[in-house]
Scaffold this motif. Structure first.
Motif, PDB file in Angstrom:
ATOM      1  N   LEU A 251       0.609  -1.245   0.096  1.00  0.00           N
ATOM      2  CA  LEU A 251       0.109   0.025  -0.094  1.00  0.00           C
ATOM      3  C   LEU A 251       1.051   1.216  -0.122  1.00  0.00           C
ATOM      4  O   LEU A 251       1.799   1.504   0.752  1.00  0.00           O
ATOM      5  CB  LEU A 251      -0.748   0.066   1.403  1.00  0.00           C
ATOM      6  CG  LEU A 251      -1.655   1.197   1.714  1.00  0.00           C
ATOM      7  CD1 LEU A 251      -2.690   1.855   0.664  1.00  0.00           C
ATOM      8  CD2 LEU A 251      -2.114   0.986   3.104  1.00  0.00           C
ATOM      9  N   TYR A 252       0.714   2.269  -0.871  1.00  0.00           N
ATOM     10  CA  TYR A 252       1.439   3.575  -1.033  1.00  0.00           C
ATOM     11  C   TYR A 252       0.511   4.559  -0.512  1.00  0.00           C
ATOM     12  O   TYR A 252      -0.672   4.539  -1.104  1.00  0.00           O
ATOM     13  CB  TYR A 252       1.824   3.573  -2.369  1.00  0.00           C
ATOM     14  CG  TYR A 252       2.825   2.783  -3.079  1.00  0.00           C
ATOM     15  CD1 TYR A 252       4.203   3.000  -2.674  1.00  0.00           C
ATOM     16  CD2 TYR A 252       2.363   1.481  -3.793  1.00  0.00           C
ATOM     17  CE1 TYR A 252       4.973   1.918  -3.466  1.00  0.00           C
ATOM     18  CE2 TYR A 252       3.230   0.765  -4.016  1.00  0.00           C
ATOM     19  CZ  TYR A 252       4.490   0.869  -4.025  1.00  0.00           C
ATOM     20  OH  TYR A 252       5.476   0.030  -4.720  1.00  0.00           O
ATOM     21  N   LYS A 253       0.560   5.227   0.216  1.00  0.00           N
ATOM     22  CA  LYS A 253      -0.190   6.385   0.988  1.00  0.00           C
ATOM     23  C   LYS A 253       0.328   7.594   1.127  1.00  0.00           C
ATOM     24  O   LYS A 253       1.606   7.767   1.682  1.00  0.00           O
ATOM     25  CB  LYS A 253      -0.672   5.440   2.215  1.00  0.00           C
ATOM     26  CG  LYS A 253      -1.468   5.997   3.258  1.00  0.00           C
ATOM     27  CD  LYS A 253      -1.808   5.358   4.473  1.00  0.00           C
ATOM     28  CE  LYS A 253      -2.818   5.932   5.382  1.00  0.00           C
ATOM     29  NZ  LYS A 253      -2.993   4.825   6.601  1.00  0.00           N
ATOM     30  N   THR A 254      -0.616   8.658   1.141  1.00  0.00           N
ATOM     31  CA  THR A 254      -0.173   9.919   1.357  1.00  0.00           C
ATOM     32  C   THR A 254       0.699   9.906   2.511  1.00  0.00           C
ATOM     33  O   THR A 254       0.236   9.374   3.691  1.00  0.00           O
ATOM     34  CB  THR A 254      -1.605  10.710   1.510  1.00  0.00           C
ATOM     35  OG1 THR A 254      -2.266  10.628   0.265  1.00  0.00           O
ATOM     36  CG2 THR A 254      -1.055  12.415   1.637  1.00  0.00           C
ATOM     37  N   CYS A 255       1.742  10.854   2.497  1.00  0.00           N
ATOM     38  CA  CYS A 255       2.763  10.811   3.647  1.00  0.00           C
ATOM     39  C   CYS A 255       2.486  12.060   4.334  1.00  0.00           C
ATOM     40  O   CYS A 255       2.898  13.122   3.869  1.00  0.00           O
ATOM     41  CB  CYS A 255       4.108  10.721   3.250  1.00  0.00           C
ATOM     42  SG  CYS A 255       5.355  10.773   4.492  1.00  0.00           S
ATOM     43  N   PRO A 256       1.852  12.292   5.533  1.00  0.00           N
ATOM     44  CA  PRO A 256       1.424  13.535   6.115  1.00  0.00           C
ATOM     45  C   PRO A 256       2.562  14.569   6.445  1.00  0.00           C
ATOM     46  O   PRO A 256       2.448  15.672   5.981  1.00  0.00           O
ATOM     47  CB  PRO A 256       0.712  13.216   7.517  1.00  0.00           C
ATOM     48  CG  PRO A 256       0.385  11.727   7.280  1.00  0.00           C
ATOM     49  CD  PRO A 256       1.232  10.932   6.379  1.00  0.00           C
ATOM     50  N   PRO A 257       3.819  14.126   6.833  1.00  0.00           N
ATOM     51  CA  PRO A 257       4.910  15.130   7.039  1.00  0.00           C
ATOM     52  C   PRO A 257       5.510  15.201   5.981  1.00  0.00           C
ATOM     53  O   PRO A 257       6.436  16.248   5.847  1.00  0.00           O
ATOM     54  CB  PRO A 257       5.539  14.442   8.193  1.00  0.00           C
ATOM     55  CG  PRO A 257       5.430  12.920   8.089  1.00  0.00           C
ATOM     56  CD  PRO A 257       4.035  12.614   7.470  1.00  0.00           C
ATOM     57  N   ARG A 258       5.408  14.442   4.657  1.00  0.00           N
ATOM     58  CA  ARG A 258       6.258  14.986   3.672  1.00  0.00           C
ATOM     59  C   ARG A 258       5.336  14.749   2.375  1.00  0.00           C
ATOM     60  O   ARG A 258       5.455  13.631   1.559  1.00  0.00           O
ATOM     61  CB  ARG A 258       7.249  14.004   3.395  1.00  0.00           C
ATOM     62  CG  ARG A 258       8.300  14.245   2.352  1.00  0.00           C
ATOM     63  CD  ARG A 258       9.709  13.586   2.691  1.00  0.00           C
ATOM     64  NE  ARG A 258      10.258  13.387   3.932  1.00  0.00           N
ATOM     65  CZ  ARG A 258      11.741  13.209   3.768  1.00  0.00           C
ATOM     66  NH1 ARG A 258      12.390  13.350   2.841  1.00  0.00           N
ATOM     67  NH2 ARG A 258      12.371  13.231   5.035  1.00  0.00           N
ATOM     68  N   PRO A 259       4.682  15.711   1.945  1.00  0.00           N
ATOM     69  CA  PRO A 259       4.107  15.908   0.794  1.00  0.00           C
ATOM     70  C   PRO A 259       4.823  15.658  -0.517  1.00  0.00           C
ATOM     71  O   PRO A 259       5.694  15.924  -0.601  1.00  0.00           O
ATOM     72  CB  PRO A 259       3.215  17.253   0.809  1.00  0.00           C
ATOM     73  CG  PRO A 259       3.289  17.847   1.965  1.00  0.00           C
ATOM     74  CD  PRO A 259       4.378  17.089   2.813  1.00  0.00           C
ATOM     75  N   GLY A 260       3.928  14.816  -1.444  1.00  0.00           N
ATOM     76  CA  GLY A 260       4.700  14.402  -2.698  1.00  0.00           C
ATOM     77  C   GLY A 260       5.359  12.999  -2.425  1.00  0.00           C
ATOM     78  O   GLY A 260       5.875  12.343  -3.438  1.00  0.00           O
TER      79      GLY A 260
END
Lengths: 280, 88
Positions: free
Chosen positions: A176-185
């Motif tokens: 699962l690849y998931k939005t990374c809250p502390p590092r957008p992009g």
């Protein structure tokens, strides 16, 4: 149908950090195996006196009962040196190994099983997303999956729209690849590696490669274990126990297209250990 | 609170793949009936089966998704859904 296709696949059988010379008794697809270190200190898997092939990757030891034609898949994103690699450990679940993967792919259950963490009952909608089998890699991919989550990760400060990509590179593995809250992009990488002990019993080895400068390893492990333990009670009560490949037993809808793609891919490759082939 | 009435659609589903198994057409009819849909004007060949159904859009979608998986002894390559020619 035979189990040969599954016997030729790679499966996780233990944490590299936990291997000992004394070895640990385990099972793989109903066969007794011993997982440990050999006389030279190298990782080793024995099955009734037969030495099985091994691969060391993602913090785990992998093996196969047969003769895998392909190398174990890779996760290039996980090689980033700033990521925290988390061996979550093992959770034994009384369910089909394929059920465990399929549950991981099912985003629609978040508001109801992981209430106020990965989903909210007031936001159960799953927007349209894209599902495909990528022919070059021969993997199932679901992309552009978006979902509102009140606490998407241990590092998330509050509710956010989380974007997901799901990948199935092996019959009992999902990434699962998931939005990374502390590092957008960037993407957080959360994996579910499943060891099929029998057709209705499995060991689940979650593993993560995250950008998270604030949480401790213990926090990260506890967060993931909390999520998976919430899943376990659902998984152990599913009927039928095996994953149905005939939709007559469960009625999939558009929101289940990732699950349907996974089942079609299993059927296409004769990955049927842990599957119920015909509705009864 | 107001609710939007569910509207019926009449659609033709065209299934393509390796569909030669004699179990497939009865399976399609059973799966349709399970969803409260009734198949009409069914045309079948070894590699293509098409039929019309009428009912709520969501149920026809569920039939399309179910047919995409199909029974274990057939391989469905694709399912397409179009307005049925006899739709009013």
């Amino acid at each position: 149908m035979s189990d040969q296709a599954m016997r030729d696949a790679w499966f996780p059988v233990g944490l590299l950090s936990g291997l000992t010379r004394a070895g640990t008794a385990s099972m793989l697809m109903g066969e007794d195996i011993t997982v440990g270190l050999d006389d030279t200190g190298a990782p080793s898997v024995d099955c009734g006196g037969r030495k099985l092939p091994t691969v060391e990757r993602f913090g785990h030891l992998w093996t196969s009962l047969g003769a895998p034609e392909k190398d174990l898949f890779t996760i290039p994103e996980a090689d980033h040196p700033e990521r925290t690699l988390v061996d979550v450990g093992v959770v034994r679940v009384k369910c089909s190994p394929l059920r465990a993967v399929e549950n991981f792919l099912d985003i629609a259950h978040f508001p109801f099983v992981h209430t106020d963490i990965l989903g909210e009952e007031d936001h159960p909608e799953v927007n349209n997303y894209k599902v495909e089998v990528r022919k070059d890699e021969d993997e199932v991919w679901a992309t552009k999956v978006e979902f509102y989550q009140p606490q998407a990760a241990a590092s998330a400060g509050g509710g956010i729209i989380t974007e997901y990509m799901y990948r199935v590179p092996a019959p009992t593995c999902s990434v699962l690849y998931k939005t990374c809250p502390p590092r957008p992009g960037e993407w957080d990488v959360i994996c579910l590696f499943v060891q099929p002990l029998t057709e209705e019993l499995c060991d689940v080895w979650p593993w993560m490669a995250l950008f998270d400068d604030t949480s401790t390893i213990t926090d990260l492990i506890h967060f993931q274990q909390l999520i998976f333990l919430q899943d376990r009670s659902i998984l152990e009560n599913q009927i039928p126990k095996k994953l149905p490949l005939d939709p007559a037993l469960e009625t999939p809808t558009r929101a289940d297209l990732t699950s349907v793609a996974y089942r079609r891919w299993l059927k296409r490759h004769d990955y049927t250990y842990g599957a119920q082939l015909v509705a009864e | 609170m107001t609710t939007t009435p569910l509207s019926n659609r009449r659609r033709r589903l065209t299934i393509q793949g390796n569909l030669a198994s004699p179990s497939f057409l009865p399976w399609v009819e059973r799966h349709s009936a399970r969803l409260g849909l009734f198949c009409e004007n069914l045309q079948a060949e070894e590699t293509q089966v098409s039929f019309e159904v009428e009912g709520q859009e969501e149920l026809i979608d569920a039939l399309e998704v179910g047919c995409l998986l199909g029974p274990i002894d057939v391989w469905v390559e694709s399912v397409e859904q179009h307005p049925a020619p006899s739709a009013s």
